[in-house]
Write a protein that holds these residues in place. Sequence first.
Motif, PDB file in Angstrom:
ATOM      1  N   ALA A   1     -55.115 -18.483  42.541  1.00  0.00           N
ATOM      2  CA  ALA A   1     -55.710 -19.618  43.197  1.00  0.00           C
ATOM      3  C   ALA A   1     -54.844 -19.750  44.387  1.00  0.00           C
ATOM      4  CB  ALA A   1     -55.557 -20.931  42.480  1.00  0.00           C
ATOM      5  N   ALA A   2     -53.330 -19.388  44.472  1.00  0.00           N
ATOM      6  CA  ALA A   2     -52.672 -19.401  45.536  1.00  0.00           C
ATOM      7  C   ALA A   2     -52.951 -18.185  46.631  1.00  0.00           C
ATOM      8  CB  ALA A   2     -51.443 -19.183  45.188  1.00  0.00           C
ATOM      9  N   LEU A   3     -53.252 -16.973  45.905  1.00  0.00           N
ATOM     10  CA  LEU A   3     -53.632 -15.773  46.624  1.00  0.00           C
ATOM     11  C   LEU A   3     -54.915 -16.077  47.372  1.00  0.00           C
ATOM     12  CD1 LEU A   3     -53.730 -12.276  45.139  1.00  0.00           C
ATOM     13  CD2 LEU A   3     -55.542 -13.176  46.383  1.00  0.00           C
ATOM     14  N   VAL A   4     -55.933 -16.537  46.616  1.00  0.00           N
ATOM     15  CA  VAL A   4     -57.287 -16.720  47.283  1.00  0.00           C
ATOM     16  C   VAL A   4     -57.110 -17.924  48.504  1.00  0.00           C
ATOM     17  CG1 VAL A   4     -59.563 -17.793  47.019  1.00  0.00           C
ATOM     18  CG2 VAL A   4     -58.762 -16.040  45.487  1.00  0.00           C
ATOM     19  N   HIS A   5     -56.349 -18.844  48.096  1.00  0.00           N
ATOM     20  CA  HIS A   5     -56.243 -19.939  49.417  1.00  0.00           C
ATOM     21  C   HIS A   5     -55.331 -19.317  50.694  1.00  0.00           C
ATOM     22  CE1 HIS A   5     -56.132 -23.642  51.451  1.00  0.00           C
ATOM     23  NE2 HIS A   5     -54.693 -23.975  51.301  1.00  0.00           N
ATOM     24  N   GLU A   6     -54.641 -18.487  50.275  1.00  0.00           N
ATOM     25  CA  GLU A   6     -53.810 -17.915  51.662  1.00  0.00           C
ATOM     26  C   GLU A   6     -54.792 -17.074  52.166  1.00  0.00           C
ATOM     27  OE1 GLU A   6     -50.058 -15.773  50.876  1.00  0.00           O
ATOM     28  OE2 GLU A   6     -49.642 -17.116  49.193  1.00  0.00           O
ATOM     29  N   ALA A   7     -55.509 -16.153  51.630  1.00  0.00           N
ATOM     30  CA  ALA A   7     -56.541 -15.355  52.165  1.00  0.00           C
ATOM     31  C   ALA A   7     -57.579 -16.150  52.899  1.00  0.00           C
ATOM     32  CB  ALA A   7     -57.242 -14.550  51.259  1.00  0.00           C
ATOM     33  N   GLU A   8     -58.188 -17.184  52.431  1.00  0.00           N
ATOM     34  CA  GLU A   8     -59.048 -17.969  53.070  1.00  0.00           C
ATOM     35  C   GLU A   8     -58.559 -18.649  54.141  1.00  0.00           C
ATOM     36  OE1 GLU A   8     -62.643 -18.992  50.088  1.00  0.00           O
ATOM     37  OE2 GLU A   8     -60.871 -20.506  49.807  1.00  0.00           O
ATOM     38  N   ARG A   9     -57.396 -19.304  54.012  1.00  0.00           N
ATOM     39  CA  ARG A   9     -56.686 -20.015  55.103  1.00  0.00           C
ATOM     40  C   ARG A   9     -56.356 -19.150  56.210  1.00  0.00           C
ATOM     41  NH1 ARG A   9     -51.529 -22.928  52.703  1.00  0.00           N
ATOM     42  NH2 ARG A   9     -50.997 -20.815  53.043  1.00  0.00           N
ATOM     43  N   SER A  10     -55.876 -17.936  56.063  1.00  0.00           N
ATOM     44  CA  SER A  10     -55.702 -16.977  57.228  1.00  0.00           C
ATOM     45  C   SER A  10     -56.850 -16.788  58.167  1.00  0.00           C
ATOM     46  CB  SER A  10     -55.156 -15.631  56.589  1.00  0.00           C
ATOM     47  OG  SER A  10     -56.177 -15.098  56.130  1.00  0.00           O
ATOM     48  N   GLN A  11     -58.113 -16.975  57.578  1.00  0.00           N
ATOM     49  CA  GLN A  11     -59.248 -16.802  58.312  1.00  0.00           C
ATOM     50  C   GLN A  11     -59.748 -18.117  59.042  1.00  0.00           C
ATOM     51  OE1 GLN A  11     -61.569 -14.204  55.392  1.00  0.00           O
ATOM     52  NE2 GLN A  11     -61.576 -12.702  57.075  1.00  0.00           N
ATOM     53  N   ASP A  12     -59.492 -19.219  58.037  1.00  0.00           N
ATOM     54  CA  ASP A  12     -59.913 -20.562  58.578  1.00  0.00           C
ATOM     55  C   ASP A  12     -59.058 -21.613  58.031  1.00  0.00           C
ATOM     56  OD1 ASP A  12     -61.236 -22.894  59.048  1.00  0.00           O
ATOM     57  OD2 ASP A  12     -62.780 -22.850  57.334  1.00  0.00           O
TER      58      ASP A  12
END
Length: 316
Positions: A19-30
């Motif tokens: 969950a933390a990994l996915v959030h970091e990835a999404e937040r880096s784009q939005d």
Amino acid sequence: MREGYGTRAPRAEEAEQVAALVHEAERSQDPTAGARTPAEFRAVWSRLDLARDARVATAPDGALAGYAQVDVVRPGRLHADGYTRPGHLGTGIGAALIDWSGDRARRLASTAPHAGAPATLLHYVMLDGAADRMLRARDYRLVRVHQRMRRSLTGPLPAPRWPEGVTVRPCDGTPEELRRVHACAEEAFADRYEGVGRPFERWSADLVHERTDPALWVLAERAGRIVGVAVCDLTTVQGAPSGEVCQLAVAREARRTGLGKALLLAAFARFADRGVTTVGLDVDSESPTGAHRLYAGAQMAVTATIGQFERGLPAR
């Protein structure tokens, strides 16, 4: 992938790290992307064959650097999701996970009860990024464009104006009520792209989880029938609580009465009453009901543009 990187099945106890990994990835784009919880991943994993339907990419030091999953939405329709953690871009993780997703989807589509029928694999990715380019290079085609929208809830909010004969209340969360909400939403979205909806079991698995609070939902009734719903949830954006309108649906018989706008404004008020200061949602930019125009008129601004890419899978 670059030397030292590899892939394996995720472990059930790694939901928090994923969950933390996915959030970091999404937040880096939005930067306004809402955080998904470990509970949401555990719920998804409960319906997957975790050993075969999901993969984590690992860095040379063993840290999780990427994640992907393939899920059967319904017979003939599969959804792949993939992420690379910032700091590990350019290592080949994205390409490897896209290729794994395609291979896994073909295997799933060729097994009972799906075997023998044509199938489609879809991805949702940010437009004009690396994933967009990799999918196009693999003959995926862009079929829809979705917008992520958000607005502030600080300051005075306009009060909803309800059509004559409509009463409003929260959802009581009972199985019977959830089925009525689902029925309203499915009827309202029957003219969406593809025109095929989600069975109740899949809809409830996607929208009802351990932190769901039906008291946030807005139900509009007329003559004892649910004619409009705003399915609402709480999330976290940039470290602060935020609201999410997961679905806003108006029955065909109640369209063009102002009910959609009233439901949206009522959802804003519900969130504001909880002390939430922002609200977001995702919308098809080609919505046949003009939902994207309704949201723009309610001062919601586009924060991200997401492409829906699809590729056919051969029947076997």
